[in-house]
Scaffold this motif. Structure first.
Motif, PDB file in Angstrom:
ATOM      1  N   VAL A  55       0.842  -1.201   0.000  1.00  0.00           N
ATOM      2  CA  VAL A  55       0.000   0.000   0.000  1.00  0.00           C
ATOM      3  C   VAL A  55       0.875   1.249   0.000  1.00  0.00           C
ATOM      4  CG1 VAL A  55      -1.643   1.356   1.359  1.00  0.00           C
ATOM      5  CG2 VAL A  55      -1.987  -1.104   1.088  1.00  0.00           C
ATOM      6  N   PHE A  94       1.371   4.205  -3.048  1.00  0.00           N
ATOM      7  CA  PHE A  94       1.177   5.642  -2.883  1.00  0.00           C
ATOM      8  C   PHE A  94       2.430   6.421  -3.264  1.00  0.00           C
ATOM      9  CE2 PHE A  94      -2.389   4.591   0.121  1.00  0.00           C
ATOM     10  CZ  PHE A  94      -3.377   5.270  -0.581  1.00  0.00           C
ATOM     11  N   VAL A 129      -4.645   1.655   5.193  1.00  0.00           N
ATOM     12  CA  VAL A 129      -4.221   3.035   4.953  1.00  0.00           C
ATOM     13  C   VAL A 129      -3.946   3.737   6.281  1.00  0.00           C
ATOM     14  CG1 VAL A 129      -4.941   5.292   4.076  1.00  0.00           C
ATOM     15  CG2 VAL A 129      -5.395   3.233   2.733  1.00  0.00           C
ATOM     16  N   ARG A 175      -0.334   5.233   7.343  1.00  0.00           N
ATOM     17  CA  ARG A 175      -0.252   6.655   7.702  1.00  0.00           C
ATOM     18  C   ARG A 175       0.364   6.836   9.092  1.00  0.00           C
ATOM     19  NH1 ARG A 175      -5.765   8.284   7.473  1.00  0.00           N
ATOM     20  NH2 ARG A 175      -5.605   9.178   5.378  1.00  0.00           N
ATOM     21  N   ILE A 185      -1.151  11.142   3.381  1.00  0.00           N
ATOM     22  CA  ILE A 185      -2.240  10.467   2.677  1.00  0.00           C
ATOM     23  C   ILE A 185      -3.542  11.149   3.085  1.00  0.00           C
ATOM     24  CG2 ILE A 185      -3.512   8.315   2.351  1.00  0.00           C
ATOM     25  CD1 ILE A 185      -0.962   6.796   3.013  1.00  0.00           C
ATOM     26  N   TYR A 235      -8.215   7.679  -2.093  1.00  0.00           N
ATOM     27  CA  TYR A 235      -7.136   8.316  -1.351  1.00  0.00           C
ATOM     28  C   TYR A 235      -6.120   8.936  -2.311  1.00  0.00           C
ATOM     29  CZ  TYR A 235      -8.712   5.735   2.800  1.00  0.00           C
ATOM     30  OH  TYR A 235      -9.459   5.237   3.846  1.00  0.00           O
TER      31      TYR A 235
END
Length: 215
Positions: free
Chosen positions: A134, A138, A171, A175, A188, A196
């Motif tokens: 993940v 990002f 997420v 974060r 994020i 997102y």
């Protein structure tokens, strides 16, 4: 892969989802392929690679399609093999540049794709395999909004049996563990009704060693 019977439904989906490549027929009902390409180029911050497919073979039409924002143009009839190859080629061109080095550095963060480890200020951060994926997704798509279904497909492969709270949980953990906050250079943020987006808070041209602008 999503399929749409008319241009109107495709336009609605483009506002809600993230796509890398979109194949559109010039003569779709509801909204033509050319209208969709033009709208995407003008309205989407990160438009997908649009490929127009049509029986129009005049050079003027090809030029018009490319000028409106299409990245490729296929004249019918064409074999399925060629169409698939053109789609895959467009996807490769849109993909992040091939990683020739083991590490990628983003300000205070270093992503080690080989060891699947992320460091902040040289200290490794303990992440699960999914959390690493993940986070890496990002970082590879900085400042690009990603829909929930796109993230699902990239991380889990099939979104059908994955609960929404699973994504939100991952997420949230990424974060928190990476301390992704504007003062650390990256954050994020939730794109309500969509998904997102990880924003970079470095000024353009910043060498990543100076102060970070707060938003």
């Amino acid at each position: 892969m999503d399929r749409f019977r008319n241009g109107r439904d495709l336009l609605i989906s483009l506002k809600r989802e993230t796509y890398d490549v979109v194949l559109v027929d010039w003569n779709m009902p509801g909204a033509t392929g050319l209208e969709i390409v033009s709208w995407g180029a003008d309205s989407l911050e990160h438009p997908p690679a649009f490929i127009l497919i049509t029986s129009r073979s005049e050079k003027a039409d090809i030029v018009k399609g490319l000028e409106r924002g299409a990245s490729d143009y296929i004249v019918k009839p064409e074999s399925e093999e060629v169409i698939v190859a053109r789609i895959e080629a467009a996807a490769r061109r849109r993909a992040p540049a091939a990683k020739t080095e083991r590490y990628q550095t983003f300000g205070r963060y270093r992503v080690d794709g080989q060891e699947t480890v992320i460091e902040r200020d040289g200290e490794p951060i303990k992440l699960t395999a999914k959390e690493f994926k993940v986070a890496a997704l990002f970082f590879d798509n900085l400042n690009r909004p990603l829909s929930r279904s796109y993230i699902f497909s990239q991380i889990w492969g099939n979104m059908g049996d994955i609960a929404t709270r699973t994504l939100d949980m991952h997420v949230s953990r990424v974060r928190s563990k990476l301390e992704l906050r504007p003062h650390n250079g990256f954050a994020i943020q939730t794109v309500f009704g969509f998904g997102y987006r990880m924003n970079s808070f470095f000024d353009e041209g910043d060498d990543n060693d100076g102060e970070v602008a707060e938003s």
